[in-house]
Enzyme design. Structure first.
Site, short mmCIF file in Angstrom:
data_model
loop_
_atom_site.label_atom_id
_atom_site.label_comp_id
_atom_site.label_asym_id
_atom_site.label_seq_id
_atom_site.Cartn_x
_atom_site.Cartn_y
_atom_site.Cartn_z
N SER B 17 0.83 -1.21 0.00
CA SER B 17 0.00 0.00 0.00
C SER B 17 0.86 1.26 0.00
O SER B 17 0.33 2.37 -0.03
CB SER B 17 -0.90 0.01 1.23
OG SER B 17 -0.10 0.05 2.41
N ALA B 38 14.40 -3.24 11.63
CA ALA B 38 13.75 -4.29 10.83
C ALA B 38 13.38 -5.45 11.75
O ALA B 38 14.21 -5.98 12.46
CB ALA B 38 14.70 -4.77 9.75
N THR B 39 12.10 -5.83 11.71
CA THR B 39 11.65 -6.95 12.53
C THR B 39 11.61 -8.25 11.74
O THR B 39 11.42 -9.32 12.29
CB THR B 39 10.23 -6.70 13.06
OG1 THR B 39 9.35 -6.55 11.94
CG2 THR B 39 10.18 -5.45 13.92
N HIS B 54 14.09 -2.90 0.07
CA HIS B 54 13.81 -1.82 1.02
C HIS B 54 15.09 -1.11 1.43
O HIS B 54 15.13 0.11 1.53
CB HIS B 54 13.10 -2.38 2.27
CG HIS B 54 11.63 -2.59 2.08
ND1 HIS B 54 10.71 -2.35 3.09
CD2 HIS B 54 10.90 -3.00 1.02
CE1 HIS B 54 9.51 -2.62 2.65
NE2 HIS B 54 9.59 -3.03 1.40
N ALA B 56 17.96 -0.83 -0.19
CA ALA B 56 18.49 -0.03 -1.29
C ALA B 56 17.71 1.28 -1.42
O ALA B 56 18.29 2.34 -1.68
CB ALA B 56 18.42 -0.82 -2.59
#
Lengths: 174, 174, 174
Positions: B17, B38-39, B54, B56
């Site tokens: 989205s 980051a998880t 993500h 980059a």
């Protein structure tokens, strides 16, 4: 602040979106007589637990009635000019209608006409189910279609419509 | 224009989205120190590719840390009065908690209390997953319930809440 | 009241959310020449029935064309300064592209560039499919990703974007 109005209020939201709590809050903040109309049947333990959790949360000021199919009859029996009835929820009612092989279009039309003529306030809660991938299961697709049509008809009859996400109401109409 | 505020910003949206890009934009438009928490764990190639894409996109101004489970510890370690931390995303964290058989209610409560007391800005991104048909898979239903409750609690603790669809933010709170 | 503007209008919503009716209403309320560009192929009876229902609802003032793949070609052929073209819907077009093993990224980029340069008004309808549980089916996950990226690109190119739920439009842009 959101406040309850006479006529039909429709509250649409996802699973665990806080739509029932929001609906209960609207009614409790009013000075009307709170009635809870449960459409759910306890098919399994998961459902039984949910029903009990909801009951405990509402507390003793509420009159609770249960009606899985004849919503119009139940509403007309309990509705007075000072009652605020929470119907929770329309998607479970729709499930019961489908299980009972009722004529969904006819039932929906009768229901929408009836709620437009009730005295007092009626708050209808329902699950939006049409924003995921097309289900592979044919029955699920039919359910999704019925739910979408019902929601459109109810929203048209309603004075006020909210979409609830993460417990936050977004006014769509009213 | 949307701008970042101190405290908790919660960004909820569907798959693809644009919610992460929107969150990154908020942080980049601020003059704060950008941190990416980051998880996600790279369970498979699909996930690895997404993580690299993500990374980059964010570019070299970001400090990236990875923490699949102990979000509170990670946040408290890196958060300063001038840091803006993007946690991407809560649904992956929830998946890790479930895989690790943690006590979800307890973890959620601890997390919500902790984020309310952080200095600096925290931006939490999560996937809304409750607007489709009830999943047939019991685990998926449990996940959906946990996610919904987590979202409600986070939205209550947040100063600002956005719902993102098709890359467009809709402010729900703040 | 919502009214139609020249350029691109993008209408996103769930299944049976009333998004097509809303789009038709926008066009009918304008004084432009109404064109319906159907992207759907009747794969089965369920689909055939839907196509016929939609056709009957629109009535005789509409010119209907069908194009499952080459939307850019079809739009450029019929679009005049006074035409209002309803493309219903982008998710079916995407399905056709995937079935035809086309390069989705390239097709999407070409499409978005083309609609930005059309004369007249173009109304694009699409299904939001990213707000449910992650699908177990890999193809469905790929579809969901493509749809999300397409919606972001289209929303960026659009002058006006609506999210429709229960027949009610929520303006997200414009």
């Amino acid at each position: 602040m959101s406040s309850l109005e006479r006529g039909v209020t429709f509250i649409l939201g996802g699973a665990r979106s806080g739509k029932s709590s929001f609906a209960e809050g609207l009614i409790e903040a009013s000075s009307m007589d709170a009635v809870f109309l449960a459409t759910g049947r306890a098919w399994d333990n998961e459902m039984s637990e949910r029903i009990e959790l909801h009951k405990a949360r509402r507390g003793p000021n509420w009159t609770t009635i249960e009606e899985p199919l004849d919503l119009v009859g139940a509403l007309e029996k309990v509705c007075t000019a000072n009652s605020a009835i929470l119907v929770d929820c329309l998607t479970l009612w729709l499930t019961n209608l489908m299980m009972g092989e009722r004529d969904i279009e006819e039932e929906t039309a009768t229901f929408v006409t009836a709620i437009s003529h009730l005295k007092g306030a009626v708050v209808l809660v329902s699950n939006e189910v049409g924003l995921g991938i097309v289900p592979e299961n044919r029955m699920a697709r039919a359910f999704r279609d019925h739910a979408g049509r019902l929601h459109q008809a109810v929203a048209q009859a309603a004075t006020t419509v909210y979409f609830v996400a993460a417990g936050l109401p977004l006014k769509m109409k009213g």
